[in-house]
Design an enzyme around this catalytic site. Structure first.
Site, PDB file in Angstrom:
ATOM      1  N   GLY A 116       3.462   3.128   4.072  1.00 32.11           N
ATOM      2  CA  GLY A 116       3.725   2.656   2.712  1.00 32.11           C
ATOM      3  C   GLY A 116       3.109   3.475   1.597  1.00 32.11           C
ATOM      4  O   GLY A 116       2.806   2.938   0.534  1.00 32.11           O
ATOM      5  N   TYR A 148       8.756 -13.539  -8.871  1.00 34.18           N
ATOM      6  CA  TYR A 148       8.431 -12.965  -7.562  1.00 34.18           C
ATOM      7  C   TYR A 148       9.422 -13.400  -6.484  1.00 34.18           C
ATOM      8  O   TYR A 148       9.596 -12.723  -5.479  1.00 34.18           O
ATOM      9  CB  TYR A 148       6.986 -13.304  -7.140  1.00 34.18           C
ATOM     10  CG  TYR A 148       6.053 -12.207  -7.538  1.00 34.18           C
ATOM     11  CD1 TYR A 148       5.664 -12.074  -8.865  1.00 34.18           C
ATOM     12  CD2 TYR A 148       5.605 -11.261  -6.637  1.00 34.18           C
ATOM     13  CE1 TYR A 148       4.841 -11.043  -9.259  1.00 34.18           C
ATOM     14  CE2 TYR A 148       4.783 -10.228  -7.028  1.00 34.18           C
ATOM     15  CZ  TYR A 148       4.405 -10.118  -8.326  1.00 34.18           C
ATOM     16  OH  TYR A 148       3.605  -9.087  -8.725  1.00 34.18           O
ATOM     17  N   LYS A 205       5.771 -12.860   1.221  1.00 35.76           N
ATOM     18  CA  LYS A 205       4.302 -12.829   1.329  1.00 35.76           C
ATOM     19  C   LYS A 205       3.781 -14.076   2.050  1.00 35.76           C
ATOM     20  O   LYS A 205       2.797 -13.990   2.799  1.00 35.76           O
ATOM     21  CB  LYS A 205       3.655 -12.700  -0.056  1.00 35.76           C
ATOM     22  CG  LYS A 205       3.907 -11.355  -0.736  1.00 35.76           C
ATOM     23  CD  LYS A 205       3.520 -10.163   0.111  1.00 35.76           C
ATOM     24  CE  LYS A 205       3.563  -8.851  -0.640  1.00 35.76           C
ATOM     25  NZ  LYS A 205       3.515  -7.682   0.258  1.00 35.76           N
ATOM     26  N   ILE A 253      -1.293  -4.667  -9.807  1.00 36.73           N
ATOM     27  CA  ILE A 253      -1.583  -3.252 -10.067  1.00 36.73           C
ATOM     28  C   ILE A 253      -0.258  -2.560 -10.391  1.00 36.73           C
ATOM     29  O   ILE A 253       0.752  -2.810  -9.717  1.00 36.73           O
ATOM     30  CB  ILE A 253      -2.188  -2.562  -8.818  1.00 36.73           C
ATOM     31  CG1 ILE A 253      -3.477  -3.252  -8.384  1.00 36.73           C
ATOM     32  CG2 ILE A 253      -2.439  -1.080  -9.093  1.00 36.73           C
ATOM     33  CD1 ILE A 253      -4.117  -2.629  -7.137  1.00 36.73           C
ATOM     34  N   LYS A 254      -0.272  -1.672 -11.378  1.00 36.54           N
ATOM     35  CA  LYS A 254       0.962  -0.972 -11.742  1.00 36.54           C
ATOM     36  C   LYS A 254       1.309   0.071 -10.679  1.00 36.54           C
ATOM     37  O   LYS A 254       0.590   1.050 -10.508  1.00 36.54           O
ATOM     38  CB  LYS A 254       0.752  -0.295 -13.103  1.00 36.54           C
ATOM     39  CG  LYS A 254       2.014  -0.055 -13.836  1.00 36.54           C
ATOM     40  CD  LYS A 254       1.726   0.405 -15.246  1.00 36.54           C
ATOM     41  CE  LYS A 254       2.928   1.153 -15.747  1.00 36.54           C
ATOM     42  NZ  LYS A 254       2.623   2.090 -16.792  1.00 36.54           N
TER      43      LYS A 254
HETATM   44  P1  NAD Z   1       4.470   1.140  -3.588  1.00 40.56           P
HETATM   45  O1  NAD Z   1       5.890   1.150  -4.076  1.00 40.56           O
HETATM   46  O2  NAD Z   1       3.661   2.313  -3.893  1.00 40.56           O
HETATM   47  O3  NAD Z   1       4.415   0.859  -2.027  1.00 40.56           O
HETATM   48  C1  NAD Z   1       5.404   0.117  -1.334  1.00 40.56           C
HETATM   49  C2  NAD Z   1       5.803   0.978  -0.167  1.00 40.56           C
HETATM   50  O4  NAD Z   1       6.733   0.311   0.689  1.00 40.56           O
HETATM   51  C3  NAD Z   1       6.465   2.288  -0.622  1.00 40.56           C
HETATM   52  O5  NAD Z   1       5.789   3.370  -0.029  1.00 40.56           O
HETATM   53  C4  NAD Z   1       7.869   2.166  -0.048  1.00 40.56           C
HETATM   54  O6  NAD Z   1       8.458   3.414   0.270  1.00 40.56           O
HETATM   55  C5  NAD Z   1       7.573   1.333   1.193  1.00 40.56           C
HETATM   56  N1  NAD Z   1       8.782   0.785   1.797  1.00 40.56           N
HETATM   57  C6  NAD Z   1       9.753   0.016   1.212  1.00 40.56           C
HETATM   58  N2  NAD Z   1      10.733  -0.224   2.105  1.00 40.56           N
HETATM   59  C7  NAD Z   1      10.372   0.414   3.268  1.00 40.56           C
HETATM   60  C8  NAD Z   1      10.977   0.544   4.539  1.00 40.56           C
HETATM   61  N3  NAD Z   1      12.173  -0.016   4.826  1.00 40.56           N
HETATM   62  N4  NAD Z   1      10.321   1.260   5.496  1.00 40.56           N
HETATM   63  C9  NAD Z   1       9.122   1.837   5.242  1.00 40.56           C
HETATM   64  N5  NAD Z   1       8.498   1.729   4.051  1.00 40.56           N
HETATM   65  C10 NAD Z   1       9.122   1.039   3.076  1.00 40.56           C
HETATM   66  O7  NAD Z   1       3.852  -0.199  -4.215  1.00 40.56           O
HETATM   67  P2  NAD Z   1       2.449  -0.916  -3.893  1.00 40.56           P
HETATM   68  O8  NAD Z   1       2.238  -1.841  -5.036  1.00 40.56           O
HETATM   69  O9  NAD Z   1       1.434   0.084  -3.528  1.00 40.56           O
HETATM   70  O10 NAD Z   1       2.803  -1.816  -2.642  1.00 40.56           O
HETATM   71  C11 NAD Z   1       2.063  -1.765  -1.417  1.00 40.56           C
HETATM   72  C12 NAD Z   1       1.837  -3.166  -0.900  1.00 40.56           C
HETATM   73  O11 NAD Z   1       0.946  -3.852  -1.769  1.00 40.56           O
HETATM   74  C13 NAD Z   1       3.103  -4.021  -0.835  1.00 40.56           C
HETATM   75  O12 NAD Z   1       3.051  -4.843   0.304  1.00 40.56           O
HETATM   76  C14 NAD Z   1       2.976  -4.873  -2.090  1.00 40.56           C
HETATM   77  O13 NAD Z   1       3.708  -6.071  -2.031  1.00 40.56           O
HETATM   78  C15 NAD Z   1       1.477  -5.133  -2.054  1.00 40.56           C
HETATM   79  N6  NAD Z   1       0.879  -5.643  -3.293  1.00 40.56           N
HETATM   80  C16 NAD Z   1       1.113  -5.018  -4.477  1.00 40.56           C
HETATM   81  C17 NAD Z   1       0.541  -5.517  -5.628  1.00 40.56           C
HETATM   82  C18 NAD Z   1       0.786  -4.860  -6.965  1.00 40.56           C
HETATM   83  O14 NAD Z   1       0.606  -5.521  -7.991  1.00 40.56           O
HETATM   84  N7  NAD Z   1       1.171  -3.610  -7.001  1.00 40.56           N
HETATM   85  C19 NAD Z   1      -0.277  -6.666  -5.580  1.00 40.56           C
HETATM   86  C20 NAD Z   1      -0.500  -7.272  -4.343  1.00 40.56           C
HETATM   87  C21 NAD Z   1       0.092  -6.747  -3.191  1.00 40.56           C
END
Ligand code: NAD
Length: 266
Positions: free
Chosen positions: A13, A155, A162, A191-192
């Protein structure tokens, strides 16, 4: 000596330098882990490769977590190069844009199911493959958000995904505990990032999170990275099946006088 010397960590990810997965990769590398990165699709390679190279990654492999053969290839490559795995990080989420806004009741069935499949069920798929490479135990973690337990407008599909992910965390922890494999979820504050940008009204949510959190701060990728480091290390050796928050305390708040706080923050 680093907390993770001799350990191999596989992170799914990382899309770019803002990804939470990249914050985690940096933290694990800092404490001595050998890091392997996996990214969703070929067009991400040009962003991911330089990041990986900057922390000495030898393996960076494309894999869609909806594709069994591609997941198999990642674990086969880790087995061949290192012969084992100590840490698995699932930092993956996907939902179609129309499933991240509007009325929840209007959610399309296919969009909800694909969000659950890629964002939550994939953790089971990855954990099953990781188990075979963790004969001496290990740590598995994923990223969740508190829209699973409280209502956060827009969401929608991701909130349900989730909630599933958190339940999956408990059930995997119960299965894998006797093999000394711990499974936990990190509940990060807003987080952005690329994914977060897909959620309608995310900018307002960031402002709200900052003013209503007890610590009056937003969370960074590095804050999450340090919690991931704790979960990856032996310091968390008796912790499993938990959802652990890193959100400046935001989740504990019930009622807040938002108007007054917004004025104060101006
Ligand atoms: P991000 O877009 O950088 O990361 C999400 C990742 O999921 C990306 O690398 C994307 O390519 C990957 N992905 C999507 N579909 C996929 C697939 N079919 N196969 C493999 N990879 C796939 O965004 P992020 O915010 O860093 O998200 C990472 C995690 O953190 C996620 O689970 C997100 O829900 C969670 N999260 C984010 C926040 C926030 O506010 N940004 C808060 C809490 C939790």
């Amino acid at each position: 000596m680093g907390l993770l010397d001799g350990k191999v960590a596989l992170i799914f990810g990382v899309a770019n330098k803002n990804s939470i997965g990249w914050g985690i990769a940096r933290a694990l590398h800092r404490e001595g882990a050998t890091v392997v990165l996996s990214y969703a699709m070929d067009r991400l390679e040009k962003r991911v490769r330089p990041l990986g190279e900057s922390i000495g990654c030898e393996l960076m492999i494309q894999a869609d977590v909806g594709n069994a053969a591609e997941m198999d290839a990642v674990f086969a490559a880790v087995a061949e190069r290192y012969g084992k795995l100590d840490v698995l990080v699932h930092s993956v989420a996907f939902a179609e844009r129309d499933a991240l806004g509007g009325r929840f009741i209007d959610l399309r069935r296919e969009a909800l199911l694909s969000a659950i499949d890629i964002s939550a069920v994939s953790l089971i798929e990855l954990a099953r493959r990781a188990e075979r490479l963790m004969p001496a135990g290990g740590s598995i973690m994923s990223l969740t958000y508190n829209a699973s337990r409280t209502v956060v407008p827009n969401y929608n599909a991701m909130a349900v995904a989730k909630a599933a992910l958190e339940a999956i965390t408990m059930y995997l922890a119960a299965d894998l505990g006797s093999s000394k494999i711990r499974v936990n979820a990190i509940s990060a504050g807003a987080i952005k990032t690329l994914s977060a940008g897909g959620i309608a009204g995310f900018r307002d949510l960031l402002k709200y999170a900052e003013v209503t959190a007890p610590m009056k701060e937003l969370v960074s990728q590095d804050d999450v990275g340090d919690l991931a480091l704790f979960l990856a290390s032996d310091l968390s050796r008796r912790i499993t099946g938990e959802v652990i928050y890193v959100d400046a305390g935001h989740n504990i708040m019930g009622y807040t006088d938002v108007e007054a706080l917004m004025k104060e923050a101006e």
